[in-house]
Motif scaffolding. Sequence first.
Motif, PDB file in Angstrom:
ATOM      1  N   ARG A 135      16.084 -27.830  95.704  1.00 31.13           N
ATOM      2  CA  ARG A 135      14.937 -28.384  96.418  1.00 31.13           C
ATOM      3  C   ARG A 135      15.161 -28.440  97.935  1.00 31.13           C
ATOM      4  N   GLU A 136      16.380 -28.124  98.386  1.00 33.71           N
ATOM      5  CA  GLU A 136      16.707 -28.154  99.811  1.00 33.71           C
ATOM      6  C   GLU A 136      16.036 -26.990 100.536  1.00 33.71           C
ATOM      7  N   SER A 137      15.258 -27.286 101.569  1.00 38.69           N
ATOM      8  CA  SER A 137      14.553 -26.234 102.319  1.00 38.69           C
ATOM      9  C   SER A 137      14.953 -26.172 103.783  1.00 38.69           C
ATOM     10  N   ALA A 138      15.668 -27.205 104.250  1.00 40.05           N
ATOM     11  CA  ALA A 138      16.008 -27.267 105.675  1.00 40.05           C
ATOM     12  C   ALA A 138      17.271 -26.488 106.030  1.00 40.05           C
ATOM     13  N   VAL A 139      18.059 -26.098 105.036  1.00 34.54           N
ATOM     14  CA  VAL A 139      19.291 -25.350 105.297  1.00 34.54           C
ATOM     15  C   VAL A 139      19.052 -23.872 105.010  1.00 34.54           C
ATOM     16  N   THR A 140      18.945 -23.086 106.069  1.00 37.07           N
ATOM     17  CA  THR A 140      18.733 -21.639 105.923  1.00 37.07           C
ATOM     18  C   THR A 140      19.880 -20.832 106.520  1.00 37.07           C
ATOM     19  N   GLY A 141      20.816 -21.519 107.174  1.00 37.90           N
ATOM     20  CA  GLY A 141      21.983 -20.861 107.763  1.00 37.90           C
ATOM     21  C   GLY A 141      23.083 -21.873 107.974  1.00 37.90           C
ATOM     22  N   VAL A 142      24.272 -21.405 108.322  1.00 40.89           N
ATOM     23  CA  VAL A 142      25.423 -22.291 108.437  1.00 40.89           C
ATOM     24  C   VAL A 142      25.226 -23.346 109.529  1.00 40.89           C
ATOM     25  N   ARG A 143      24.493 -23.035 110.587  1.00 40.05           N
ATOM     26  CA  ARG A 143      24.267 -23.997 111.670  1.00 40.05           C
ATOM     27  C   ARG A 143      23.450 -25.203 111.208  1.00 40.05           C
ATOM     28  N   ASP A 144      22.674 -25.019 110.171  1.00 38.40           N
ATOM     29  CA  ASP A 144      21.844 -26.104 109.656  1.00 38.40           C
ATOM     30  C   ASP A 144      22.653 -27.171 108.922  1.00 38.40           C
ATOM     31  N   LEU A 145      23.952 -26.939 108.761  1.00 37.37           N
ATOM     32  CA  LEU A 145      24.805 -27.926 108.086  1.00 37.37           C
ATOM     33  C   LEU A 145      25.246 -29.044 109.027  1.00 37.37           C
ATOM     34  N   LYS A 146      24.903 -28.961 110.282  1.00 37.56           N
ATOM     35  CA  LYS A 146      25.288 -29.982 111.259  1.00 37.56           C
ATOM     36  C   LYS A 146      24.841 -31.369 110.791  1.00 37.56           C
TER      37      LYS A 146
END
Length: 274
Positions: A135-146
């Motif tokens: 259901r996670e939609s905000a993480v599309t790349g490694v930088r989004d793990l901040k």
Amino acid sequence: MVALTSRGRSRRIAALVLLGAVALLSASACGAGSSILDKDALVIGVKPDQPGLGMKKAEGEFAGFDVDVATYIARKLGKDARFVAVPSSEREKVLMDGSIDLVVATYSITPERKTKVTFGGPYYVAHQDTLVRARESAVTGVRDLKGRKLCQVTGSNSWRRVKEERKVAVELVEAASYSECMSDLKAGKVDAVSTDDLILAGFATSDLKIINAPFTDERYGVGIQAGDLDGCEAVNKAITQMYLDGTAKKLLQKWFGKSGLALTFTVPQFEGCG
């Protein structure tokens, strides 16, 4: 300087001869059986808890891509194989103390590890990606793990690719294995698991998804005791044959053909055994 008597000279010569004989025997003992090529059977370390790569079945046998690769290599070397479970944190230790002959366990080749063990291969080049809840939609790349919680497996370098190499400010949560990471991800204790795509593919379910944003090359090597160059060259020859005769393609399709990953079927560029 005090002159030696004839008896003194004789004793000194005898002592030197004895020391030379001991040194020769010690060197012979160290050299004997120091290569995997000198063994009748090989003890091979694999993962027991990574679906598609290395899993210990209820009856005690191991199955997965790494296990099949190791079986092929052993057969090409003319050796019987016995498989044992090895966690990420102990891969160098078991090779250095000689309790295991080969490690085929998603063992990425790194400069630091090459100071402790010799690597054959790589037998495959995977790519680090990230697994999140479906259901996670905000993480599309490694930088989004901040600012998010990232699982850190003891003995694995994958977390370093995120926090240290790419300077992404994640909060690390320790786990003993990737199977434990998956349980923590489902339970909400962590927000993501980032490691090799082949590892993630085995764990992906309707509840967990790979974001398909690879950002590294992970060269899977065959760990061998340091200095066994003859054994390393023989392993590389076997890996080359595995690709040329079509076995590598067949095994990759068998274990990961339905994963949606872009698989590579050509012989990887070897690291070199020196």
